[in-house]
Enzyme design. Structure first.
Site, PDB file in Angstrom:
ATOM      1  N   GLU A 121      18.161  -1.509  69.329  1.00 57.18           N
ATOM      2  CA  GLU A 121      17.020  -2.091  68.607  1.00 57.18           C
ATOM      3  C   GLU A 121      17.233  -3.586  68.457  1.00 57.18           C
ATOM      4  OE1 GLU A 121      16.379   0.091  64.983  1.00 57.18           O
ATOM      5  OE2 GLU A 121      16.136   1.967  66.042  1.00 57.18           O
ATOM      6  N   ARG A 152      18.247   7.931  63.480  1.00 59.23           N
ATOM      7  CA  ARG A 152      18.769   6.735  64.138  1.00 59.23           C
ATOM      8  C   ARG A 152      18.745   7.041  65.632  1.00 59.23           C
ATOM      9  NH1 ARG A 152      18.038   4.533  59.968  1.00 59.23           N
ATOM     10  NH2 ARG A 152      19.515   3.398  58.652  1.00 59.23           N
ATOM     11  N   HIS A 156      10.935   1.118  64.084  1.00 55.12           N
ATOM     12  CA  HIS A 156      11.856   1.391  62.965  1.00 55.12           C
ATOM     13  C   HIS A 156      11.249   0.928  61.633  1.00 55.12           C
ATOM     14  CE1 HIS A 156      16.351   1.930  61.787  1.00 55.12           C
ATOM     15  NE2 HIS A 156      15.536   2.262  60.791  1.00 55.12           N
TER      16      HIS A 156
HETATM   17  P1  NAP Z   1      20.521  12.752  52.917  1.00 52.28           P
HETATM   18  O1  NAP Z   1      19.806  13.145  51.682  1.00 52.28           O
HETATM   19  O2  NAP Z   1      21.966  12.425  52.848  1.00 52.28           O
HETATM   20  O3  NAP Z   1      20.281  13.924  53.992  1.00 52.28           O
HETATM   21  C1  NAP Z   1      20.946  13.998  55.191  1.00 52.28           C
HETATM   22  C2  NAP Z   1      20.891  15.426  55.696  1.00 52.28           C
HETATM   23  O4  NAP Z   1      21.472  15.464  57.003  1.00 52.28           O
HETATM   24  C3  NAP Z   1      21.651  16.415  54.836  1.00 52.28           C
HETATM   25  O5  NAP Z   1      20.870  17.551  54.635  1.00 52.28           O
HETATM   26  C4  NAP Z   1      22.876  16.768  55.661  1.00 52.28           C
HETATM   27  O6  NAP Z   1      23.300  18.098  55.515  1.00 52.28           O
HETATM   28  C5  NAP Z   1      22.326  16.602  57.062  1.00 52.28           C
HETATM   29  N1  NAP Z   1      23.406  16.424  58.024  1.00 52.28           N
HETATM   30  C6  NAP Z   1      24.420  15.535  58.004  1.00 52.28           C
HETATM   31  N2  NAP Z   1      25.239  15.730  59.051  1.00 52.28           N
HETATM   32  C7  NAP Z   1      24.725  16.771  59.730  1.00 52.28           C
HETATM   33  C8  NAP Z   1      25.115  17.459  60.896  1.00 52.28           C
HETATM   34  N3  NAP Z   1      26.241  17.114  61.565  1.00 52.28           N
HETATM   35  N4  NAP Z   1      24.344  18.480  61.333  1.00 52.28           N
HETATM   36  C9  NAP Z   1      23.236  18.859  60.646  1.00 52.28           C
HETATM   37  N5  NAP Z   1      22.816  18.242  59.541  1.00 52.28           N
HETATM   38  C10 NAP Z   1      23.554  17.209  59.077  1.00 52.28           C
HETATM   39  O7  NAP Z   1      19.843  11.480  53.569  1.00 52.28           O
HETATM   40  P2  NAP Z   1      18.298  11.025  53.562  1.00 52.28           P
HETATM   41  O8  NAP Z   1      18.045  10.137  52.397  1.00 52.28           O
HETATM   42  O9  NAP Z   1      17.453  12.228  53.731  1.00 52.28           O
HETATM   43  O10 NAP Z   1      18.276  10.113  54.877  1.00 52.28           O
HETATM   44  C11 NAP Z   1      18.590  10.692  56.131  1.00 52.28           C
HETATM   45  C12 NAP Z   1      18.660   9.655  57.215  1.00 52.28           C
HETATM   46  O11 NAP Z   1      17.355   9.234  57.564  1.00 52.28           O
HETATM   47  C13 NAP Z   1      19.384   8.349  56.880  1.00 52.28           C
HETATM   48  O12 NAP Z   1      20.772   8.468  56.916  1.00 52.28           O
HETATM   49  C14 NAP Z   1      18.865   7.423  57.969  1.00 52.28           C
HETATM   50  O13 NAP Z   1      19.658   7.527  59.124  1.00 52.28           O
HETATM   51  C15 NAP Z   1      17.474   7.990  58.260  1.00 52.28           C
HETATM   52  N6  NAP Z   1      16.424   7.060  57.776  1.00 52.28           N
HETATM   53  C16 NAP Z   1      15.615   6.455  58.692  1.00 52.28           C
HETATM   54  C17 NAP Z   1      14.647   5.574  58.255  1.00 52.28           C
HETATM   55  C18 NAP Z   1      13.731   4.918  59.233  1.00 52.28           C
HETATM   56  O14 NAP Z   1      13.239   3.832  58.951  1.00 52.28           O
HETATM   57  N7  NAP Z   1      13.442   5.537  60.364  1.00 52.28           N
HETATM   58  C19 NAP Z   1      14.511   5.282  56.889  1.00 52.28           C
HETATM   59  C20 NAP Z   1      15.352   5.925  55.990  1.00 52.28           C
HETATM   60  C21 NAP Z   1      16.323   6.820  56.437  1.00 52.28           C
HETATM   61  P3  NAP Z   1      24.053  18.642  54.203  1.00 52.28           P
HETATM   62  O15 NAP Z   1      23.064  18.482  53.077  1.00 52.28           O
HETATM   63  O16 NAP Z   1      24.299  20.066  54.505  1.00 52.28           O
HETATM   64  O17 NAP Z   1      25.258  17.800  54.034  1.00 52.28           O
END
Ligand code: NAP
Length: 328
Positions: free
Chosen positions: A266, A237, A285
């Site tokens: 955005e 984000r 995005h």
């Molecule tokens: P996820 O499986 O929940 O993974 C998030 C990861 O971020 C986890 O490994 C978590 O660590 C880590 N994390 C959280 N807080 C942190 C911190 N303070 N410092 C370091 N690492 C941290 O989520 P996901 O499905 O992979 O999605 C991740 C994100 O991608 C979404 O939340 C969204 O913001 C973004 N996204 C963007 C798009 C786009 O269109 N650009 C599309 C989809 C998603 P732990 O495992 O150790 O808790």
């Protein structure tokens, strides 16, 4: 018939299906805080389904009958979870179905930035490729066999690591709140503190959720730690990065280039300096935006919504504490 509000992006076949069982009011591109029709429909709505509607205390004060907010996204930084919990309103997201698509997008942006594909595309289309082969001034840098640092080794982070390790022979470093033994085994990935990851990586890819802890996670200090040849990719984000510091880092050569799918605001402002730079690759995005995946996300969001509206536990509650009885 239960009333639901469909907001912004819900795929048409899913909307048509919901209309058979619910009184669906569809809203697109409105300001939910001021649209009187939206606020009046909200009074009776039991469910909301859509993309990135800012759901906060103020909005919920107009929604006395609301049971569930179903996000058509995996990120849920648009939701004030405390405000929802206080009212026993469920919140759901759409994990998994978009993971590979977002990883494809992020990796595509990474390759495009390293190899300067958008500039080369323009070069050919502008008719500049007339006699000689393209020169040194448009050469890029290799991706294969380089070091990729992934900040946020969750579902999408792992899918990016898979592409990088097996497809591009890259060395993987990662930083998350917790260590991931499976990732260390499967992709031979090395866990690092954030600072060490930034110092050692050729490519830094940010893919955490936006939370109070990750807001502004990468700023002036962090860009200074990166190699001046580093390429920074943000698929998370926009607000996980201090955008003004990113602009300076690119302007003053603290890093080499950036590939960006997300922005502090955005749609991004047309006069944002990031759009004028030759060392940035920008996309609007679109991490999950393929025909197949957008449909799957809408279908999963509808499944979550219908479960919540009808007394069943939604498969993707983002905050399980509002379940069970009180929420129904
Ligand atoms: P996820 O499986 O929940 O993974 C998030 C990861 O971020 C986890 O490994 C978590 O660590 C880590 N994390 C959280 N807080 C942190 C911190 N303070 N410092 C370091 N690492 C941290 O989520 P996901 O499905 O992979 O999605 C991740 C994100 O991608 C979404 O939340 C969204 O913001 C973004 N996204 C963007 C798009 C786009 O269109 N650009 C599309 C989809 C998603 P732990 O495992 O150790 O808790």
């Amino acid at each position: 018939m239960k009333k639901i509000i469909a907001y912004n992006r819900v795929e048409q076949p899913v909307l048509d299906d919901l209309k058979q069982r619910y009184d669906v009011r569809f809203f697109k591109d409105i300001d939910p805080a001021t649209d009187p029709e939206f606020l009046s429909q909200l009074q009776e709505a039991e469910g909301i389904i859509g993309l990135e509607l800012p759901v906060n205390d103020e909005l919920l004060s107009h929604a006395p009958n609301l049971k569930i907010v179903s996000n058509v996204s995996v990120g849920y930084n648009n939701l004030d979870l405390e405000a929802l919990k206080k009212r026993n309103i469920m919140a759901t997201n759409t994990p998994e179905v978009l993971t590979d698509t977002v990883a494809d997008t992020v990796f595509g942006i990474l390759v495009a930035t390293a190899r300067r594909l958008p500039e080369l595309d323009q070069y050919v289309k502008n008719g500049q490729w007339e006699i000689e082969a393209v020169g040194n001034d448009l050469f890029g840098t290799d991706v294969h066999h380089k070091t990729l640092g992934i900040v946020g080794m969750g579902r999408i982070g792992k899918a990016i690591a898979k592409r990088a390790h097996f497809g591009f022979d890259m060395d993987i470093l990662y930083h998350s709140r917790s260590r991931k033994p499976d990732v260390e085994t499967t992709f031979q990935a090395g866990y690092r503190t954030l600072d060490d990851l930034l110092t050692e990586s050729d490519f830094v890819c940010l893919i955490t959720p936006l939370t109070p802890e990750t807001e502004g996670l990468i700023g002036k200090r962090e860009f200074k730690l990166m190699k001046d040849s580093a390429i920074f990719i943000n698929g998370s984000r926009g607000k996980t990065v201090v955008e003004a510091d990113l602009i300076d880092a690119l302007k003053y050569g603290e890093i080499a280039a950036a590939g960006l799918d997300v922005y502090a605001n955005e749609p991004v402002e047309p006069d944002n300096p990031l759009l004028k730079m030759t060392n940035t690759v920008t996309t609007p995005h679109v991490g999950s935006s393929t025909h197949e995946t957008e449909l799957k996300m809408s279908e999963l969001a509808a499944e979550n919504l219908e479960a919540g509206l009808n007394g069943r536990k939604p498969p993707n509650l983002v905050d399980a504490s509002v379940w069970p009885e009180k929420a129904t």
